[in-house]
Design a protein around this motif. Structure first.
Motif, mmCIF file in Angstrom:
data_model
loop_
_atom_site.group_PDB
_atom_site.id
_atom_site.type_symbol
_atom_site.label_atom_id
_atom_site.label_comp_id
_atom_site.label_asym_id
_atom_site.label_seq_id
_atom_site.Cartn_x
_atom_site.Cartn_y
_atom_site.Cartn_z
ATOM 1 N N LEU A 102 1.082 -0.997 0.499
ATOM 2 C CA LEU A 102 0.369 -0.375 0.366
ATOM 3 C C LEU A 102 0.967 1.157 -0.211
ATOM 4 O O LEU A 102 2.194 1.362 0.325
ATOM 5 N N VAL A 462 -2.638 6.282 9.988
ATOM 6 C CA VAL A 462 -2.113 5.852 8.863
ATOM 7 C C VAL A 462 -2.133 4.221 9.415
ATOM 8 O O VAL A 462 -2.869 3.038 8.999
ATOM 9 N N ASN A 465 -3.529 1.993 11.593
ATOM 10 C CA ASN A 465 -4.888 1.681 10.826
ATOM 11 C C ASN A 465 -4.225 0.020 10.636
ATOM 12 O O ASN A 465 -4.927 -0.879 10.358
ATOM 13 N N ARG A 466 -3.289 0.154 9.396
ATOM 14 C CA ARG A 466 -3.134 -1.375 9.204
ATOM 15 C C ARG A 466 -2.365 -2.678 9.987
ATOM 16 O O ARG A 466 -2.353 -3.903 9.638
ATOM 17 N N PRO A 472 -10.159 -2.704 4.205
ATOM 18 C CA PRO A 472 -10.367 -1.941 3.158
ATOM 19 C C PRO A 472 -11.552 -1.220 4.166
ATOM 20 O O PRO A 472 -13.204 -1.264 3.800
ATOM 21 N N TYR A 473 -11.428 0.388 3.511
ATOM 22 C CA TYR A 473 -12.881 1.485 3.874
ATOM 23 C C TYR A 473 -14.260 0.121 3.269
ATOM 24 O O TYR A 473 -15.359 0.195 3.540
ATOM 25 N N TYR A 507 -3.569 5.373 -4.534
ATOM 26 C CA TYR A 507 -3.748 4.200 -4.812
ATOM 27 C C TYR A 507 -4.541 3.686 -6.062
ATOM 28 O O TYR A 507 -4.791 4.079 -7.067
ATOM 29 N N ASP A 514 -7.227 2.665 2.896
ATOM 30 C CA ASP A 514 -7.507 2.527 4.161
ATOM 31 C C ASP A 514 -8.821 3.187 4.540
ATOM 32 O O ASP A 514 -9.319 4.937 4.408
#
Ligand SMILES: *[C@@H]1O[C@H](CO)[C@@H](O)[C@H](O)[C@H]1NC(C)=O
Ligand SMILES: *[C@@H]1O[C@H](CO)[C@@H](O)[C@H](O)[C@H]1NC(C)=O
Ligand SMILES: *[C@@H]1O[C@H](CO)[C@@H](O)[C@H](O)[C@H]1NC(C)=O
Ligand SMILES: *[C@@H]1O[C@H](CO)[C@@H](O)[C@H](O)[C@H]1NC(C)=O
Length: 637
Positions: A102, A462, A465-466, A472-473, A507, A514
């Protein structure tokens, strides 16, 4: 013989604590306990719990909230997940659909959020402080302390060999650091039941709630009974311990220097609060709110003692604590969140009640837990945080400003030069940062202040988040709103077109986006000011919090429940009244203090801000001879 043994066993164990595995929530044997003692993992991996009494007050450690699952609701238990996690091999962050990495977290941040300062015309700094304070109830700073204090080498060569280190790379064309030699921001992998040694490595990392998962003012009362007893209670009049300094009332301070207020500028600044949890010596907003709620406890206890001269310390203490928690929830659920998330939205989704009476929504089948998504999406509020705190005198004259990042882990600042008075005035006079695509430069480049050369809280968001393994969003979009996003065009109407174009540049595929990146750019929800997916994940938890809490303050069926007269008094609580009652030098304030003063919300004297009448708690047994019946007018005061 067997029967006798069994009976003996039961009698023997009637009052003895049971040991539970903190992850699985099941009782463990003496042998397993010894194994944990030997490995020094007992603190995190084992809950020692006294037998539950269905009629007792809410426990400080959160245990026995759910009578069928006594450890759930307690400290050191697992988070709930709204959606199952997704990782790449070895629990590294997921890859994009194509299998590539990503985009770099810092690269994403600098392209999605610009840096600048635009003040909100709607919300005050107080709104941000209360949000941060209420999230401090359930999260801790362990992960931050980890890379500042315990593993200070993540950006050094040694960091490359430690799996715990996961620093963020800064690209060479970074808009700020192209002019510096900094190419790395410290960060460590989030702690989990695995990293702490409770469950086997090689399984999906599970985060530990280091506080209690329900909203119960953990910052004030702590998470372990011992802390409250030894560091908190005065054991007199139901009060918490306190100190007077310069005519101002503070929680007790450490007498020694060994504590967490690393940034106190000695020798002038020495205050560092010795409260049950060190959570009250962290971020400036939390520290200030913690002082107020600490004082509010004593304010309530004194009012109760006046009304009920026959009550003992225990009764005063537990009743005051219960009222204090109820006030914090009333302000959060009914005053702050409705103006940000939309009152009608919250009524529709069952977060709040449209009527002031009781709400009996307890459901013992719902486990008291907090979702990992909830504190995570609250990080969106980083974009609402002003970097410069403005200070005013009590008449509203502007005096000076101070960077908030210089106040982290620095409680001592509040106690000198009347700083707390001036900061207090600023909380309801200064706007928060506007809700937009802009983050304050201090939050985005300094973050932790002098603790680090550089840090970017939003880049960390961010990255976390990972490492938390969030899907995914588009999957959250599906969960929240039931619609599928397959192409970039499916985002039209949800995200502004120019922001869709930016995401497209960043992306490879819309299904890679994300969660936090999209929340930053979503258009606000109808009837409120927050991004819809943020709304959805916050509301999901707020409902669970209310229905899974056997001690929820709106219930008439909980132990020591309020009667209706008392609940209606709690409904009068506002943040403005709280400041009038316990903050220093506040004699005038706007009635809706989370909102900026202005037409319809003019500043007025505290005399005109409604207050709670503690006579609703009168106990007739304190008045032998039926003084109430003889003299009903007494109840007016
Ligand atoms: C044991 O664990 C506690 C809590 O995690 C920690 O503070 C202490 O330093 C540990 N002791 C040893 C000898 O590792
Ligand atoms: C998992 O590995 C970490 C080191 O990476 C170690 O500290 C921890 O104790 C291990 N957990 C278990 C249950 O063995
Ligand atoms: C804040 O801290 C930085 C060091 O990180 C320092 O250079 C600066 O002067 C401080 N600001 C104030 C107002 O003390
Ligand atoms: C990383 O942490 C170390 C130790 O706290 C610190 O000396 C260093 O400046 C940090 N790196 C950056 C870029 O802030």
């Amino acid at each position: 013989m067997l029967k006798i043994l069994l009976i003996f066993c039961c009698i023997y164990c009637v009052n003895c604590a049971l040991y539970y595995d903190s992850y699985y929530g099941k009782t463990i044997t003496r042998e397993e306990l010894k194994r944990h003692d030997k490995a020094n993992t007992t603190f995190w991996c084992v809950n020692e719990i006294e037998p539950c009494d269905p009629n007792e007050w809410r426990r400080v450690d959160g245990s026995c909230n759910n009578l069928k699952n006594p450890t759930r609701g307690a400290t050191h238990t697992p988070f709930y997940r709204v959606l199952p996690p997704i990782y790449a091999k070895d629990f590294e962050p997921r890859k994009s659909k194509s299998g590539n990495d990503l985009p770099l977290a810092r690269h994403l941040r600098t392209h999605l959020l610009s840096e600048g300062r635009v003040p909100s015309q709607i919300f005050t700094q107080l709104a941000v402080n209360d949000l941060v304070f209420m999230s401090a109830d359930i999260v801790s700073l362990h992960d931050t302390v980890n890379y500042i204090v315990w593993k200070p080498y993540c950006c050094a060569p040694k960091g490359k060999t430690d799996r715990v280190c996961v620093p963020n790379k800064i690209p060479d064309d970074d808009p700020v650091h192209r002019f510096s030699d900094i190419r790395c921001l410290n960060m460590t992998r989030p702690e989990s039941f695995q990293s702490i040694g409770c469950i086997k490595n090689g399984t999906t990392p599970e985060r530990i709630v280091s506080s209690t998962p329900l909203l119960d003012l953990s910052v004030i009362y702590g998470n372990v009974l011992k802390g409250l007893l030894e560091r908190g209670r005065l054991f007199e009049g139901g009060l918490l311990k306190f100190e007077v300094s310069n005519g101002r009332i503070f929680p007790p301070s450490y007498k020694t220097q060994a504590h967490v207020c690393f940034l106190n500028e000695r020798p002038r600044e020495t205050r560092c609060h010795n409260m049950p949890e060190d959570g009250a010596n962290t971020l400036a907003g939390i520290n200030i709110m913690a002082i107020w709620f600490w004082r509010l406890h004593n304010f309530i206890a004194r009012q109760l003692a006046r009304v009920n001269p026959c009550w003992d310390d225990d009764r005063l203490f537990y009743t005051a604590r219960d009222i204090n928690i109820a006030i914090s929830l009333q302000i959060y659920y009914y005053e702050l969140l409705p103006i940000m998330l939309g009152r009608q939205n919250l009524i529709r989704d069952g977060v709040i009640s449209p009527s002031p009476g009781f709400r009996n929504i307890y459901n013992p089948d719902i486990i008291p837990q907090v979702s990992l998504e909830y504190p995570f999406v609250l990080r969106w509020v980083h974009t609402m945080q002003e970097g410069e705190l403005k200070m005013y005198d009590k008449h509203g004259y502007y005096l000076k400003k101070y960077p908030i990042v210089n106040l982290t882990l620095r409680t001592g600042f509040l106690d000198v030069d009347d700083n707390l008075d001036y900061l207090t005035q600023g909380t309801f006079r200064q706007g928060s940062a506007n809700i937009d695509y802009i983050v304050d430069p201090d939050i985005a480049e300094i973050g932790l202040g002098p603790h680090q050369r550089a840090s970017d809280l939003t880049t960390n968001d961010v990255s976390k988040n990972r490492y938390f393994g969030f899907q995914p969003y588009v999957k959250y979009r599906q969960f929240c709103f039931g619609h599928t996003v397959k192409t970039w065009d499916d985002l039209i109407g949800i995200i502004d077109r120019e922001r869709i174009e930016v995401l497209r540049d960043l992306y490879e595929n819309v299904e890679d986006v994300d969660l936090i990146a999209a929340i930053w750019v979503e258009k606000p929800i109808k009837g409120g000011f927050v991004p819809p997916t943020f709304y959805c994940l916050v509301v999901e938890q707020l409902v669970r919090n209310a229905v899974s809490d056997r001690h929820w303050y709106e219930s008439s069926e909980r132990p020591n429940a309020f009667n209706i007269e008392q609940l209606l008094e709690i409904r009068k609580a506002t943040i403005a009244r709280l400041l009038c009652d316990v903050a220093d030098t506040v004699t005038e304030i706007q009635p809706h203090a989370f909102l900026k003063a202005g037409p319809g919300n003019e500043m007025c004297s505290c005399k005109h801000i409604p207050s709670i009448n503690f006579w609703a708690w009168r106990d007739n047994s304190c008045y032998p001879g039926d003084v109430w019946k003889q003299n009903p007018n007494l109840r007016e005061h």
